[in-house]
Motif scaffolding. Structure first.
Motif, short mmCIF file in Angstrom:
data_model
loop_
_atom_site.label_atom_id
_atom_site.label_comp_id
_atom_site.label_asym_id
_atom_site.label_seq_id
_atom_site.Cartn_x
_atom_site.Cartn_y
_atom_site.Cartn_z
N PRO A 197 0.82 -1.21 0.00
CA PRO A 197 0.00 0.00 0.00
C PRO A 197 0.85 1.26 0.00
N GLY A 198 0.24 2.35 -0.44
CA GLY A 198 0.93 3.63 -0.43
C GLY A 198 0.56 4.48 -1.61
N TRP A 199 1.05 5.70 -1.60
CA TRP A 199 0.77 6.64 -2.68
C TRP A 199 1.55 6.27 -3.93
N PHE A 200 0.99 6.58 -5.08
CA PHE A 200 1.77 6.49 -6.31
C PHE A 200 2.88 7.53 -6.22
N GLY A 201 4.08 7.12 -6.59
CA GLY A 201 5.20 8.05 -6.50
C GLY A 201 6.01 7.91 -5.24
N SER A 202 5.48 7.17 -4.25
CA SER A 202 6.27 6.94 -3.04
C SER A 202 7.39 5.95 -3.31
N GLU A 203 7.30 5.24 -4.42
CA GLU A 203 8.40 4.40 -4.92
C GLU A 203 8.88 5.04 -6.23
N ASN A 204 10.16 5.26 -6.35
CA ASN A 204 10.69 5.87 -7.57
C ASN A 204 10.75 4.90 -8.74
N ASN A 205 10.70 3.61 -8.43
CA ASN A 205 10.85 2.61 -9.49
C ASN A 205 9.50 2.31 -10.15
N PRO A 206 9.40 2.43 -11.48
CA PRO A 206 8.12 2.17 -12.17
C PRO A 206 7.69 0.70 -12.13
N PHE A 207 8.57 -0.18 -11.64
CA PHE A 207 8.23 -1.60 -11.52
C PHE A 207 7.86 -1.97 -10.08
N LEU A 208 7.62 -0.95 -9.26
CA LEU A 208 7.20 -1.17 -7.87
C LEU A 208 6.03 -0.25 -7.51
N VAL A 209 5.09 -0.08 -8.43
CA VAL A 209 3.95 0.81 -8.18
C VAL A 209 3.09 0.23 -7.06
N ARG A 210 2.75 1.08 -6.10
CA ARG A 210 1.96 0.65 -4.94
C ARG A 210 0.46 0.69 -5.22
N ARG A 211 -0.27 -0.18 -4.53
CA ARG A 211 -1.74 -0.23 -4.68
C ARG A 211 -2.41 -0.40 -3.33
N ILE A 212 -3.65 0.08 -3.25
CA ILE A 212 -4.45 -0.08 -2.04
C ILE A 212 -5.42 -1.24 -2.27
N ALA A 213 -5.42 -2.23 -1.38
CA ALA A 213 -6.29 -3.39 -1.51
C ALA A 213 -7.71 -3.07 -1.09
N ILE A 214 -8.66 -3.54 -1.88
CA ILE A 214 -10.08 -3.45 -1.55
C ILE A 214 -10.55 -4.82 -1.06
N PHE A 215 -11.19 -4.85 0.09
CA PHE A 215 -11.67 -6.10 0.68
C PHE A 215 -13.20 -6.20 0.59
N SER A 216 -13.73 -7.39 0.87
CA SER A 216 -15.14 -7.67 0.63
C SER A 216 -16.10 -6.79 1.42
N GLY A 217 -15.69 -6.31 2.59
CA GLY A 217 -16.60 -5.50 3.40
C GLY A 217 -16.38 -4.00 3.30
N ASP A 218 -15.60 -3.56 2.31
CA ASP A 218 -15.26 -2.14 2.22
C ASP A 218 -16.43 -1.29 1.71
N SER A 219 -17.04 -0.55 2.61
CA SER A 219 -18.14 0.35 2.27
C SER A 219 -17.59 1.58 1.56
N PRO A 220 -18.44 2.42 0.98
CA PRO A 220 -17.96 3.69 0.41
C PRO A 220 -17.23 4.55 1.44
N GLY A 221 -17.65 4.49 2.71
CA GLY A 221 -16.95 5.24 3.77
C GLY A 221 -15.53 4.74 3.97
N ILE A 222 -15.35 3.42 3.97
CA ILE A 222 -14.01 2.86 4.09
C ILE A 222 -13.18 3.20 2.85
N LEU A 223 -13.81 3.15 1.67
CA LEU A 223 -13.13 3.55 0.44
C LEU A 223 -12.62 4.99 0.55
N ALA A 224 -13.46 5.87 1.07
CA ALA A 224 -13.07 7.28 1.23
C ALA A 224 -11.83 7.41 2.11
N ARG A 225 -11.78 6.64 3.19
CA ARG A 225 -10.62 6.70 4.08
C ARG A 225 -9.38 6.10 3.41
#
Length: 258
Positions: A197-225
């Protein structure tokens, strides 16, 4: 929220109409709520490959990625995205096109994968069809040559199917080793993403792009956070701890405490 940064990358998996069998999948009606939230809050969906030129992207850009290529993504994600005039990127495991996800441990309706005709339709509609290797291996256990073969073969299979270049890659299980990055680059990819997890750009390497995982119970409120904090864990306990720490750090700095 004033501290929202972009672009940011989200990681989805299956989008079944019934209760998800995996914690990484999200019910299709909840995914539709995510799309409405993003649209209402002026997020612009872009493709993963667009991150190669981040300075040209609009404010509040977001990448919706889908790992593996589950068949329920067609009805549960692709068609709703079209209805909202939005787009996303799919990382496809090529050995499983039209088959089942063998790594899930059991065969079920939710382990079914998109077929070639569906992938072509999605590509034609402006979605990005990208690589998730051929066999979905744990890359951290493979040699350079083994990884290169996985990356290269999957790329060629998808390019032959789509008659278009494939330049994006996601590492299966988010696992990789020191050989993964050079193997991906030499196979002809421009970008690759992890499950860190993390912001895009927090890794300088284009082969290590970070992503935020979405889980089965993630409401729109959790998505916002998750969009605000770029983290998988956005429980109120952790957020309170985060802000308490920031306040204490400022107080310490102000009074000169080391």
């Amino acid at each position: 929220m004033s501290h929202i940064r972009s672009p940011i990358v989200l990681m989805y998996h299956g989008t079944p109409s019934e209760t998800p069998e995996s914690v990484y999948s999200i019910k299709s009606n909840l995914f539709a709520q995510h799309l409405r939230y993003l649209q209402k809050n002026d997020w612009t969906t872009i493709l993963f490959k667009d991150l190669a030129t981040p300075h040209s992207l609009p404010e509040k850009s977001i990448v919706l990625t889908f790992d593996d290529g589950y068949k329920d993504n067609f009805q549960g994600a692709f068609l709703p995205l079209l209805e909202h005039n939005m787009k996303a990127s799919w990382f496809i495991t090529t050995d499983c096109i039209g088959g089942h996800a063998q790594w899930l441990g059991k065969i079920s309706q939710q382990s079914q994968m998109l077929d070639a005709t569906q992938l072509l339709e999605m590509h034609s509609a402006g979605m990005e069809i990208a690589s998730h290797t051929c066999s979905h291996p744990d890359l951290s256990r493979l040699s350079y040559d083994q990884q290169f073969a996985e990356f290269n073969s999957a790329k060629k299979i998808l390019e032959n199917l789509l008659s278009a270049p494939v330049t994006s890659l996601a590492y299966p299980f988010g696992r990789f080793n020191a050989n993964s990055l050079p193997a991906a680059e030499h196979a002809g990819y421009s970008l690759a993403c992890t499950t860190r997890p993390g912001w895009f750009g927090s890794e300088n390497n284009p082969f290590l792009v970070r992503r935020i995982a979405i889980f089965s119970g993630d409401s729109p409120g959790i998505l916002a956070r998750k969009l605000a904090y770029a983290d998988n864990d956005v429980s109120w306990k952790k957020i309170v701890s985060y802000y308490t720490g920031r306040v204490l750090n400022k107080l310490h700095a102000k009074v000169g405490i080391d």
